[in-house]
Design a protein around this motif. Structure first.
Motif, mmCIF file in Angstrom:
data_model
loop_
_atom_site.group_PDB
_atom_site.id
_atom_site.type_symbol
_atom_site.label_atom_id
_atom_site.label_comp_id
_atom_site.label_asym_id
_atom_site.label_seq_id
_atom_site.Cartn_x
_atom_site.Cartn_y
_atom_site.Cartn_z
ATOM 1 N N ASN A 57 0.856 -1.173 0.000
ATOM 2 C CA ASN A 57 0.000 0.000 0.000
ATOM 3 C C ASN A 57 0.902 1.237 0.000
ATOM 4 O O ASN A 57 1.730 1.402 0.889
ATOM 5 N N MET A 98 -0.027 4.312 0.369
ATOM 6 C CA MET A 98 -0.542 5.314 1.306
ATOM 7 C C MET A 98 -1.042 4.623 2.555
ATOM 8 O O MET A 98 -2.247 4.562 2.810
ATOM 9 N N PRO A 99 -0.108 4.083 3.340
ATOM 10 C CA PRO A 99 -0.531 3.215 4.441
ATOM 11 C C PRO A 99 -1.153 3.946 5.618
ATOM 12 O O PRO A 99 -1.750 3.307 6.470
ATOM 13 N N LEU A 135 -5.818 -2.999 0.639
ATOM 14 C CA LEU A 135 -5.122 -1.819 1.164
ATOM 15 C C LEU A 135 -4.732 -2.018 2.617
ATOM 16 O O LEU A 135 -3.643 -1.644 3.046
ATOM 17 N N ASN A 136 -5.619 -2.627 3.381
ATOM 18 C CA ASN A 136 -5.340 -2.767 4.811
ATOM 19 C C ASN A 136 -4.229 -3.781 5.084
ATOM 20 O O ASN A 136 -3.436 -3.610 6.012
ATOM 21 N N ASP A 176 0.964 -4.680 3.732
ATOM 22 C CA ASP A 176 1.991 -3.991 4.508
ATOM 23 C C ASP A 176 3.357 -4.630 4.311
ATOM 24 O O ASP A 176 4.274 -4.415 5.100
ATOM 25 N N ARG A 214 -6.855 -4.504 14.501
ATOM 26 C CA ARG A 214 -6.137 -5.221 13.438
ATOM 27 C C ARG A 214 -5.071 -6.151 14.006
ATOM 28 O O ARG A 214 -4.747 -7.176 13.412
ATOM 29 N N PHE A 273 -10.903 -8.413 13.156
ATOM 30 C CA PHE A 273 -10.888 -7.156 12.423
ATOM 31 C C PHE A 273 -11.244 -7.362 10.954
ATOM 32 O O PHE A 273 -10.842 -8.340 10.334
ATOM 33 N N PRO A 280 -11.844 -4.539 7.396
ATOM 34 C CA PRO A 280 -11.570 -3.122 7.093
ATOM 35 C C PRO A 280 -12.802 -2.342 6.664
ATOM 36 O O PRO A 280 -12.723 -1.522 5.765
ATOM 37 N N CYS A 329 -6.643 1.668 12.478
ATOM 38 C CA CYS A 329 -6.034 0.365 12.164
ATOM 39 C C CYS A 329 -5.526 0.298 10.727
ATOM 40 O O CYS A 329 -5.284 -0.799 10.209
ATOM 41 N N SER A 330 -5.379 1.441 10.050
ATOM 42 C CA SER A 330 -4.738 1.393 8.732
ATOM 43 C C SER A 330 -3.288 0.953 8.952
ATOM 44 O O SER A 330 -2.721 1.163 10.020
ATOM 45 N N PRO A 331 -2.689 0.285 7.943
ATOM 46 C CA PRO A 331 -1.409 -0.376 8.198
ATOM 47 C C PRO A 331 -0.298 0.570 8.638
ATOM 48 O O PRO A 331 0.607 0.157 9.355
ATOM 49 N N GLY A 332 -0.359 1.830 8.229
ATOM 50 C CA GLY A 332 0.677 2.779 8.623
ATOM 51 C C GLY A 332 0.585 3.200 10.084
ATOM 52 O O GLY A 332 1.549 3.739 10.632
#
Lengths: 439, 439, 439
Positions: free
Chosen positions: A363, A365-366, A398-399, A402, B267, B293, B295, B304-307
């Motif tokens: 992704n 835009m993480p 997207l989620n 990683d 997540r 979880f 999304p 909980c977005s991966p970033g």
């Protein structure tokens, strides 16, 4: 660039089931064994479709703990009664003779003959399939009902066979892909007139090879047509140093009946092939049986021996030894059907598709979700209860992208078909929201 | 020194359900959206209870992949028939207008009007809730039955709204604890007159904040009242560097109905908050649903977005989108009840209690059991079949407090309520049999 | 060289059940407690079979958090009514007196006497078993029905006991094996006339020790006969530094009834003993109950305290405290039977067999299968559906003996009895196909 988009157009065709069935029908009558002209004739039929490379390995060659045996060939065999009538006739079914029978031509009593007759008392109308590769012997197989009715008299017994120094024969075809990493597809060619086990598998792989050769693929695909056990051992002995090129593999047998599908995992248990075919079968709409590895069965026994431990599983429809037709004359051309063959072919093609296209993406835009609406990826009027479902593949990718999970991981985690996850990932990739991780 | 002993006395009160319901009732009529005066008015009501810090973020501000949109406000809206009768009237329900509708004032045929009307054919008496934040549009929502009966004539259509440069508004309140480590509690404030989704959550968190501010706590508690999605994204963008202070978090919505309880894990799946609330719900006497979880849902999507991957879960009673009232005019004040609100409040308070008090202790006499009778901790006449049960918490704590397991680990392993394990641990600690591990 | 081949001939005998029952019968009448002559007399009976080492530990000795109490002995006890009739008579059942009762000789009313009487209202015909080791007290136990019928009058109450400085007594026997690594087998000797709990366990271990002493074993076997709790604690305190020699262990109690079998795992949960006895019980043809460790029960509580954490589990037939006879006069010689005792003995012997013989072997020909036919290990006529099953142990061992799995691992993985796996491994080892990994 990859197999995927082309699968529907090129690997799978309308006529595929009929074509596989036609080839199976053609090779069904041949009397195959682990050596001899039956194998050569079968390989010639395969070679009519793909540029098969044939290997001849001389009698006496050491292959690990084994030795290539003498070559066996047979011309005729019968049992004649006192009136000269053939009560058993090899030319009507090659299952009548125990494979690797030494030559014999004598008159004998029913009592003596009985020592050499194999029947199935619980399936009295069927001829069993029997072999005696590594101990000198001869024998006939016949329906139990017929055997019970043989009168006490003197019989003329003929087996016009030869067991002489010669060769073990096998064929292979390599389709070269972008990388030298290989996907092994293997079928045994040592069984005589048994349609499902394994004319079906030989014919299916031949047509798969024929079609894949036109495609650009990521992996190289090696098709191996060899006698069971000794053939796989011979190939492994001659390719010992290169065997670790095999990154995925399937042994294919009994793919023409309507049972199963059945998949027996590789010894590793969680190899990519185990996960890819498991995914395909779970999403097939059929009710698959997935078995853990066990050290009995087909040539996965050799590929999965501890010194190789290759990621090779076994794909079948019905599970071997669990159907009454297994290793009998009932495993004939009535037992296999074009539509079953086509279905098996499609399941394998879809599995190849997963293996070819699975990869780890990132992704780009993480932090928080991208504003999917900006990219035309999202329903415009919010609050609709129905809008959610369609977007789930996008949100999952997207989620979870990683850098630790591949598309197959994501598809399994989200319980979505790989095809949807892959096509969605492509869309996100084109928009710059997803990046293929350097392999 | 810690929250625990005080919870019963201070966090939970007799009147809490009624107080939450009263605040929910007060903010129910306000026409909220993701920006505008409805949000500001709601935050003022919250601010009457806690010292809320309000933030105004200008239109056009970049927040990750998103941009703060223009501010939307609405004064009136209606559809009048040819006799001048209002067939749809915004002042009777703010759900009648699609949120973020651009202004319109025109006469038009039923055919043209129909292009802008949203109904629920399967729930013909309810008004749906619809939004169009990021694509310029306007629309009305009404009961399907009413829409079907509209005669073919010319209607006067008015939406007296404005969409202009302004601000996105959100509020937050930080209760400082002994450490800077934070527990985030977040509710969305962008839905108009929907009582459960999310007047209930806003009101519950307001009263939780009001009560926790009087207590000394181990963690700092951050209460965030922001519009859904864009609000959470804005907060994360403005607090990106400090976000890792968040050690535990809950998104709260729909806590006023009698369903569930439902918890959707973070997540991470095994964060302390996931385990703490899972424990609380399992011991609640209710029949909770614990979901992994996924999304889609509320602002846990952003946390909980991966970033970020923050340990934030979602607490609800009924699971969103699975009840017929969801996003309709049936989600009104009749749908929520003081006793349900009080129960939800208690479940959250008990979860906070676990988080506050969970710690690793060490048995100071790990070799054999201590002689518990010496400390007055054990029944004096042995052999009684009944005596055993009462001592189990004590025995479990002593046996498992080897420096690797916290009280919550022990409670889960022994299947005992955390409250009993914690109070027993305190008793053992006072007697010197247990020592708090240095954190 | 190892236990295995000899088990059938030497450890298990035809008469074993009767011999264990005879010893249990002999020690049943003795009035045991945690100290005193009853324990000494019991150890003398054990000593008639094995060269038991007896230890005397003085009153007042510190053992971890505990102190050896004064020694208790009792000569007589009764309750006489006004006509001089003994309504309760210690000489008829030693359960009548609460163990560790202080001496008393007084006349008293029924009301006063009632303060010291223990009954089981729900099992009104049984005498309960009660103790008061660590708080000075006296008391009588009797059937509830008898107690209810006692007339209001004056009773003469006598307990002719003594509580004086003396010793705690325990016995142990060590059978030395090839290594100093120990297998601990422990039974408590503190219960008075309770046949299953634990005359059965004491008698079983005595006869196991008697037989094992004639064998050469890999492990050393330590048999411990000590009072419950304080005895195990005393032994651990005196053997603290050597306790880590214990590589496997079983606490044995209640092995004479027909219930279960029940195994409660060690605190480690996956110790070799847990896996070995689990395997044995699963293949026993019985319906075993396998429990995770919990810190209540017998002396595994001490062995599995966190400071020791020894791999010691508890073996029983019925689960303690779950049968109505538990700790009552119904746990008498009618409750235990020679055939149950023999069965329990066999299960333990088979578990020892697994522990003794489990080892990691290596396939000496790991690349492909060996040609088993060459070694006379394989049916000669192929294709037979039945031939497969018999060869599975061989194939599993060869496939999994890659240096990472022991025979027990393989037996569990393949779901085959250890005995078959072990004997097959021996055969493969003799043929050079398998090599014992250096331990």
């Amino acid at each position: 660039m990859n197999l995927r988009g082309r699968l529907g157009e090129q690997l799978v065709t309308e006529e595929i089931g009929g074509e596989i069935f036609a080839l199976a029908t053609k090779i069904f009558p041949i009397c195959r064994s682990i050596t001899g002209n039956g194998v050569r004739q079968t390989l010639r039929e395969i070679g009519a479709h793909v540029a098969l490379e044939t290997h001849e390995v001389p009698t006496g060659t050491k292959v690990f703990d084994w030795t290539i045996p003498r070559e066996w060939n047979i011309r005729d065999a019968y049992i004649k009664d006192s009136r000269g009538e053939k009560v058993v006739d090899f030319t009507r079914s090659n299952l009548h003779v125990v494979s690797y029978s030494v030559p014999v031509h004598r008159h004998m009593s029913l009592a003596e003959l009985s020592q050499h007759v194999y029947t199935l008392p619980e399936q009295p109308d069927l001829i069993p399939y029997r072999t005696s590769y590594y101990s000198e012997n001869w024998g006939f197989c016949m329906p139990h009902r017929q055997f019970e009715n043989l009168p006490e008299e003197t019989y003329e017994v003929l087996i016009d066979s030869s067991l002489e120094d010669g060769y073990l024969t096998y064929g292979e075809y390599l389709h070269k892909g972008e990388t030298a990493d290989e996907f092994l597809l293997s079928a045994h060619v040592c069984h005589p007139s048994l349609a499902n086990d394994n004319c079906s598998g030989v014919a299916l792989l031949t047509h798969l090879a024929k079609r894949i050769t036109r495609l650009r693929t990521r992996y190289s695909y090696r098709f191996l047509f060899a006698p069971g056990t000794i053939g796989a051992i011979t190939w492994l002995a001659r390719n010992e140093n290169n065997s670790q090129r095999i990154k995925h593999g399937l042994v294919i047998s009994m793919v023409g009946d309507g049972g199963g599908p059945t998949y027996k995992k590789s010894r590793r248990g969680n190899a990519k092939i185990d996960r890819a075919i498991g995914h395909t079968l779970r999403h097939s709409g059929l009710t698959p049986t997935i078995l853990d590895f066990f050290p009995y069965g087909y040539d996965e026994r050799q590929y999965c021996s501890p010194g190789f431990n290759l990621p090779v599983g076994l794909f079948q429809r019905s599970r071997f030894a669990e159907i009454p037709q297994y290793h009998t004359s009932a495993d004939n051309l009535d037992f296999i059907r074009p539509d079953h063959l086509a279905r098996s072919y499609r399941l394998i093609a879809e599995t190849l598709d997963v293996i070819e296209n699975d990869a780890i993406y990132r992704n780009t835009m993480p932090k928080c979700e991208p504003q999917l609406g900006k990219y035309g990826l999202y329903g415009q009027v919010g609050g609709d209860k129905e809008a959610a479902a369609a977007n789930m593949a996008m949100l999952w990718i997207l989620n979870l992208s990683d850098g630790t999970r591949s598309l197959l991981d994501i598809a399994d985690h989200a319980d979505l078909p790989f095809t949807i996850v892959f096509s969605t990932a492509r869309k996100l990739q084109q928009l710059g929201l997803l990046l293929l991780d350097a392999r």
